[in-house]
Design a protein around this motif. Structure first.
Motif, mmCIF file in Angstrom:
data_model
loop_
_atom_site.group_PDB
_atom_site.id
_atom_site.type_symbol
_atom_site.label_atom_id
_atom_site.label_comp_id
_atom_site.label_asym_id
_atom_site.label_seq_id
_atom_site.Cartn_x
_atom_site.Cartn_y
_atom_site.Cartn_z
ATOM 1 N N LEU A 1 10.772 16.642 8.958
ATOM 2 C CA LEU A 1 10.452 15.223 9.113
ATOM 3 C C LEU A 1 11.747 14.432 9.341
ATOM 4 O O LEU A 1 12.726 14.617 8.608
ATOM 5 C CB LEU A 1 9.734 14.735 7.846
ATOM 6 C CG LEU A 1 9.367 13.258 7.766
ATOM 7 C CD1 LEU A 1 8.369 12.885 8.853
ATOM 8 C CD2 LEU A 1 8.799 12.941 6.383
ATOM 9 N N ALA A 2 11.753 13.536 10.340
ATOM 10 C CA ALA A 2 12.983 12.815 10.686
ATOM 11 C C ALA A 2 12.662 11.347 10.989
ATOM 12 O O ALA A 2 11.683 10.807 10.477
ATOM 13 C CB ALA A 2 13.656 13.508 11.865
ATOM 14 N N ASP A 3 13.488 10.712 11.791
ATOM 15 C CA ASP A 3 13.311 9.313 12.198
ATOM 16 C C ASP A 3 13.213 8.391 10.982
ATOM 17 O O ASP A 3 14.070 8.465 10.108
ATOM 18 C CB ASP A 3 12.098 9.178 13.126
ATOM 19 C CG ASP A 3 12.039 7.838 13.833
ATOM 20 O OD1 ASP A 3 13.055 7.441 14.424
ATOM 21 O OD2 ASP A 3 10.982 7.178 13.789
ATOM 22 N N GLU A 4 12.232 7.499 10.920
ATOM 23 C CA GLU A 4 12.130 6.556 9.809
ATOM 24 C C GLU A 4 10.673 6.376 9.402
ATOM 25 O O GLU A 4 9.762 6.690 10.167
ATOM 26 C CB GLU A 4 12.711 5.192 10.193
ATOM 27 C CG GLU A 4 11.873 4.400 11.186
ATOM 28 C CD GLU A 4 12.454 3.018 11.488
ATOM 29 O OE1 GLU A 4 13.259 2.925 12.438
ATOM 30 O OE2 GLU A 4 12.108 2.048 10.793
ATOM 31 N N ILE A 5 10.477 5.893 8.186
ATOM 32 C CA ILE A 5 9.148 5.455 7.756
ATOM 33 C C ILE A 5 9.346 4.070 7.164
ATOM 34 O O ILE A 5 10.015 3.899 6.137
ATOM 35 C CB ILE A 5 8.528 6.411 6.719
ATOM 36 C CG1 ILE A 5 8.356 7.812 7.326
ATOM 37 C CG2 ILE A 5 7.177 5.856 6.241
ATOM 38 C CD1 ILE A 5 7.767 8.850 6.378
ATOM 39 N N SER A 6 8.828 3.077 7.853
ATOM 40 C CA SER A 6 9.083 1.678 7.480
ATOM 41 C C SER A 6 7.914 0.830 7.981
ATOM 42 O O SER A 6 7.035 1.351 8.670
ATOM 43 C CB SER A 6 10.390 1.214 8.139
ATOM 44 O OG SER A 6 10.156 1.010 9.525
ATOM 45 N N PRO A 7 7.906 -0.460 7.681
ATOM 46 C CA PRO A 7 6.817 -1.304 8.217
ATOM 47 C C PRO A 7 6.872 -1.441 9.753
ATOM 48 O O PRO A 7 5.940 -1.978 10.347
ATOM 49 C CB PRO A 7 7.050 -2.662 7.544
ATOM 50 C CG PRO A 7 7.925 -2.387 6.378
ATOM 51 C CD PRO A 7 8.771 -1.211 6.749
ATOM 52 N N ASP A 8 7.949 -0.940 10.386
ATOM 53 C CA ASP A 8 7.968 -0.872 11.849
ATOM 54 C C ASP A 8 7.037 0.218 12.357
ATOM 55 O O ASP A 8 6.558 0.152 13.487
ATOM 56 C CB ASP A 8 9.378 -0.518 12.359
ATOM 57 C CG ASP A 8 10.233 -1.754 12.600
ATOM 58 O OD1 ASP A 8 9.841 -2.849 12.157
ATOM 59 O OD2 ASP A 8 11.293 -1.608 13.243
ATOM 60 N N SER A 9 6.835 1.242 11.538
ATOM 61 C CA SER A 9 6.115 2.423 12.012
ATOM 62 C C SER A 9 4.820 2.685 11.243
ATOM 63 O O SER A 9 4.164 3.703 11.470
ATOM 64 C CB SER A 9 7.025 3.655 11.925
ATOM 65 O OG SER A 9 7.458 3.854 10.590
ATOM 66 N N CYS A 10 4.469 1.771 10.331
ATOM 67 C CA CYS A 10 3.222 1.902 9.561
ATOM 68 C C CYS A 10 2.395 0.631 9.742
ATOM 69 O O CYS A 10 2.956 -0.446 9.909
ATOM 70 C CB CYS A 10 3.495 2.013 8.062
ATOM 71 S SG CYS A 10 4.517 3.384 7.557
ATOM 72 N N ARG A 11 1.075 0.765 9.661
ATOM 73 C CA ARG A 11 0.242 -0.444 9.510
ATOM 74 C C ARG A 11 -0.171 -0.535 8.060
ATOM 75 O O ARG A 11 -0.782 0.387 7.523
ATOM 76 C CB ARG A 11 -0.993 -0.406 10.411
ATOM 77 C CG ARG A 11 -0.697 -0.806 11.815
ATOM 78 C CD ARG A 11 -1.936 -1.315 12.552
ATOM 79 N NE ARG A 11 -1.557 -1.655 13.907
ATOM 80 C CZ ARG A 11 -1.558 -0.779 14.903
ATOM 81 N NH1 ARG A 11 -1.938 0.458 14.696
ATOM 82 N NH2 ARG A 11 -1.171 -1.147 16.091
ATOM 83 N N LEU A 12 0.190 -1.668 7.466
ATOM 84 C CA LEU A 12 -0.031 -1.882 6.042
ATOM 85 C C LEU A 12 -0.791 -3.185 5.860
ATOM 86 O O LEU A 12 -0.447 -4.198 6.483
ATOM 87 C CB LEU A 12 1.326 -1.984 5.322
ATOM 88 C CG LEU A 12 2.302 -0.825 5.565
ATOM 89 C CD1 LEU A 12 3.676 -1.163 5.009
ATOM 90 C CD2 LEU A 12 1.763 0.449 4.939
ATOM 91 N N VAL A 13 -1.819 -3.151 5.016
ATOM 92 C CA VAL A 13 -2.624 -4.354 4.793
ATOM 93 C C VAL A 13 -2.763 -4.573 3.289
ATOM 94 O O VAL A 13 -3.096 -3.637 2.554
ATOM 95 C CB VAL A 13 -4.018 -4.190 5.451
ATOM 96 C CG1 VAL A 13 -4.921 -5.368 5.098
ATOM 97 C CG2 VAL A 13 -3.889 -4.059 6.961
#
Ligand code: U5P
Length: 240
Positions: free
Chosen positions: A190-202
């Motif tokens: 697993l690489a890159d990023e996990i952030s609110p740029d790449s997730c949909r959060l409600v």
């Protein structure tokens, strides 16, 4: 670690070499893009917030047995990661309908799925990251069958853990995108990023968007929303 030459400029990050060939220097930029980079604006603190959020999430995932490229956060905008050969696929996992799924199938917003939906998109700016299925991945020799199977396995594990983290933050994880690389010895990491740029959060109570849709759809101030995500995440992850 010393910052070396610029290797790659992405939409929200820059990657540099370091004096260790196995380690990359990642700078999170204070900018947001939409429409595959065609719309780009400066956003105060966004790099700092995504760097912190991504660092906390990758640390949590590693603690829960999901290995990833993250090594350590060096400063507000910088983190060190392990160098991998990126697989040119975006792996999307969806728990409810939104974005391109909602448009493609004409279903209601946030219709929930009994099982997560898994999709791949082929990373190509020229082609606008088209959807790609398993046999197309094989035909184009983008990744071999065992790599694809491993990406799917890890993506579903990431989904399970992220759903737990976000639930503790009173947030619904609608969908997210992750990217994988191959280590020198051929392991999928697993690489890159996990952030609110790449997730949909409600937000589970107010149904307010707490992610980049705020920018995509001009719903409000992105910095305020990302600050709120970090505040809740830092509480769940036991402080900064
Ligand atoms: N996504 C990205 N980068 C992209 C496209 C999509 O991170 O270039 C993420 C979105 O933030 C969303 C998920 O969480 O992938 C699915 O996006 P979409 O296919 O519904 O647009």
């Amino acid at each position: 670690f010393k910052k070396g030459e610029l290797l790659y400029t992405g939409k929200a990050k820059e990657m540099y070499a370091t004096d260790d060939p196995e380690v990359l220097w990642v700078e999170y930029l204070d900018q947001a893009t939409a429409l595959n980079g065609k719309r780009k604006v400066a956003v105060d603190e966004k790099g700092l917030l995504n760097n912190r959020i991504s660092s906390l999430i990758f640390t949590d995932l590693a603690k829960h047995g999901i290995k990833n490229h993250f090594i350590e956060q060096l400063s507000d905008h910088v983190q060190l990661v392990r160098r991998v050969k990126m697989i040119p696929l975006e792996t999307v996992v969806r728990n409810a309908a939104s974005g391109s799924f909602e448009r493609k199938f004409g279903v209601s917003h946030l219709m929930t799925f009994d099982q997560p939906v898994l999709e791949f998109f082929y990373k190509s700016d020229a082609l606008d990251d088209p959807f790609i299925n398993d046999s197309q991945v094989a035909a184009l020799q983008v990744a071999d069958e065992s790599t694809v199977a491993e990406m799917k396995r890890q993506a579903l594990l990431v989904n399970t853990r992220l759903q737990t983290i976000f639930a503790e933050m009173n947030v619904q994880l609608v969908d997210f995108k992750i990217e994988f690389g191959l280590t020198a010895d051929g392991h999928v990491l697993l690489a890159d990023e996990i952030s609110p740029d790449s997730c949909r959060l409600v937000d589970k109570t107010t149904h307010q968007s707490l992610d980049k849709d705020v920018f995509r759809k001009n719903l409000g101030d992105l910095t305020t929303v990302y600050q709120e995500v970090l505040k809740r995440l830092a509480t769940v992850e036991g402080g900064q």
